[in-house]
Structure formats: C-alpha cells, structure tokens
Design an enzyme around this catalytic site. Sequence first.
Site, PDB file in Angstrom:
ATOM      1  N   ARG A  87       6.390  29.899-121.498  1.00 61.49           N
ATOM      2  CA  ARG A  87       7.404  29.488-122.474  1.00 61.49           C
ATOM      3  C   ARG A  87       6.856  28.340-123.305  1.00 61.49           C
ATOM      4  NH1 ARG A  87       8.773  24.614-120.836  1.00 61.49           N
ATOM      5  NH2 ARG A  87       8.972  24.138-118.615  1.00 61.49           N
ATOM      6  N   GLY A  89       7.182  24.383-124.664  1.00 60.07           N
ATOM      7  CA  GLY A  89       7.667  23.119-124.131  1.00 60.07           C
ATOM      8  C   GLY A  89       6.811  22.511-123.050  1.00 60.07           C
ATOM      9  N   GLY A 156      13.882  26.182-123.259  1.00 60.41           N
ATOM     10  CA  GLY A 156      12.490  26.572-123.452  1.00 60.41           C
ATOM     11  C   GLY A 156      12.422  28.082-123.555  1.00 60.41           C
ATOM     12  N   CYS A 185      10.810  17.070-120.072  1.00 55.81           N
ATOM     13  CA  CYS A 185      10.530  17.618-121.407  1.00 55.81           C
ATOM     14  C   CYS A 185       9.459  16.821-122.140  1.00 55.81           C
ATOM     15  CB  CYS A 185      11.803  17.712-122.229  1.00 55.81           C
ATOM     16  SG  CYS A 185      13.111  18.654-121.397  1.00 55.81           S
TER      17      CYS A 185
END
Length: 232
Positions: A87, A89, A156, A185
């Site tokens: 993903r 992030g 994400g 994050c």
Amino acid sequence: MDAVGVAEPAAAPAAARVRAAARLRDLGRQPYEPVWRAMQAFTDARTDDTPDELWLVEHDPVFTLGQAGKPEHVLMPGDIPVLHVDRGGQVTYHGPGQIVLYPLLDLRRLKVGVREYVERIEQAVIDTLAEWNIEGRRRDGAPGVYVNGAKVMALGIRVRRGCTFHGLAFNIAMDLSPYRRINPCGYEGLQVTSVLDLGGPSGMEPVKPVLVAQLARQFGLDVDAAPPPTLA
C-alpha cells in the site's frame, strides 16, 4: 499509512454517481497476511463484471510499513511483527478493537478518481463519528480523520488497473500503547485516539453498520451480506 500506492491511474471524477451492487464480507478477527494476500488475489482475478466488495476485519497485532515506508519510523516493535506491504504510506498499527475496512472497488466503473476516492472515505468516517456527536476533521497533506488534533482513522490504499485494495483503519476501543513504538504514519509525536476515548461506543459492533452505511452512501452502493472469503 496515509498515502496512495497507484499502479495505474484511475478515471477522473465524474459528477454523476452510479448505483452499484456490492458484497459485504465480515471476516471477524484474522492475522494480517492471509487477508492481504486474499485482497491481492481478488484484485488480480477480477474482471469488468466482478461485483465490488467491502471487507470488514479485526486484525491480530501487527505493524505494517507501506511501499515508501522508512524502517526508522519503527522505533521498538518488540513482540509485534512488522510486515512490508504494497500500500501507500508509512507505518501504522493494527490490533484488536480497531475496525479495518477494505473497499475493493472498481473506480473506473464508479467513475471516481483517486483523490475523490480518498475524500469520500474520509467523509464516511466523519459522518460516522457524527452519529455520536464527535467532530472529525481532515488535515491538509495528511490523509485520515482527526479529532482535536489526534488521529482516529488512518488511510492507506493501493490502486491496480483502476481497482482499489487496502483501505482504512478506524480506532474504536483498543489499546493505543503500541502506537508509542512507532512514528504513526511517519510523524514523530503524532497523537492517536479512539472512538471510546472520545465518548463513543465501547465496542466495534455498534459502529460497523454505521460505517458501512456511510461508505455505501458515499459511493452509491447497494450492499448485501455475503460469506467471508477463503483465506490461505
């Protein structure tokens, strides 16, 4: 978390919203990796006629690091495993008491662009929080939903051939201490919170149907329950 991994661009946003059938699958509590692999397989195998799906799951404790994630944001994982995933992030935490919702949507068919997709997910969570008189907000440049500056929902995603997988992690009633083992994050000192700490329900079950209904409203989906997928 909180970023987009895009293999190919999706279509631009369109003014009209299309009603579409979607299947809701509640997987219960599961380890992270088998669900991730099942999402990949579903996305790779789907055709233009495959109905969209929403997967609800509660994960065993795990830290996940996105494609561009920097290992230095994982400070002291200890006994919690760390997985590098596909993903967008940085690093986030999944664990009991957190609703994870994976929208497996064909954005081209829905005529929704990636930025609009993110905004609609955020709005669905903001509207869910409003059911308990909790005021959620966006933050410029930092996708997700915040209450009084603390993050309650991380986001994400990945888009492949115009179809989405991965999704949102919504803190409901959980032990937040594992977040102290990471820079959530990718932000040092970022505060996190939960719906319970904000005066909302003490469990996930009251929140799930509200969240699903708000997400369905955002994307014009007619949602029907279906059995959970087979996991490897």
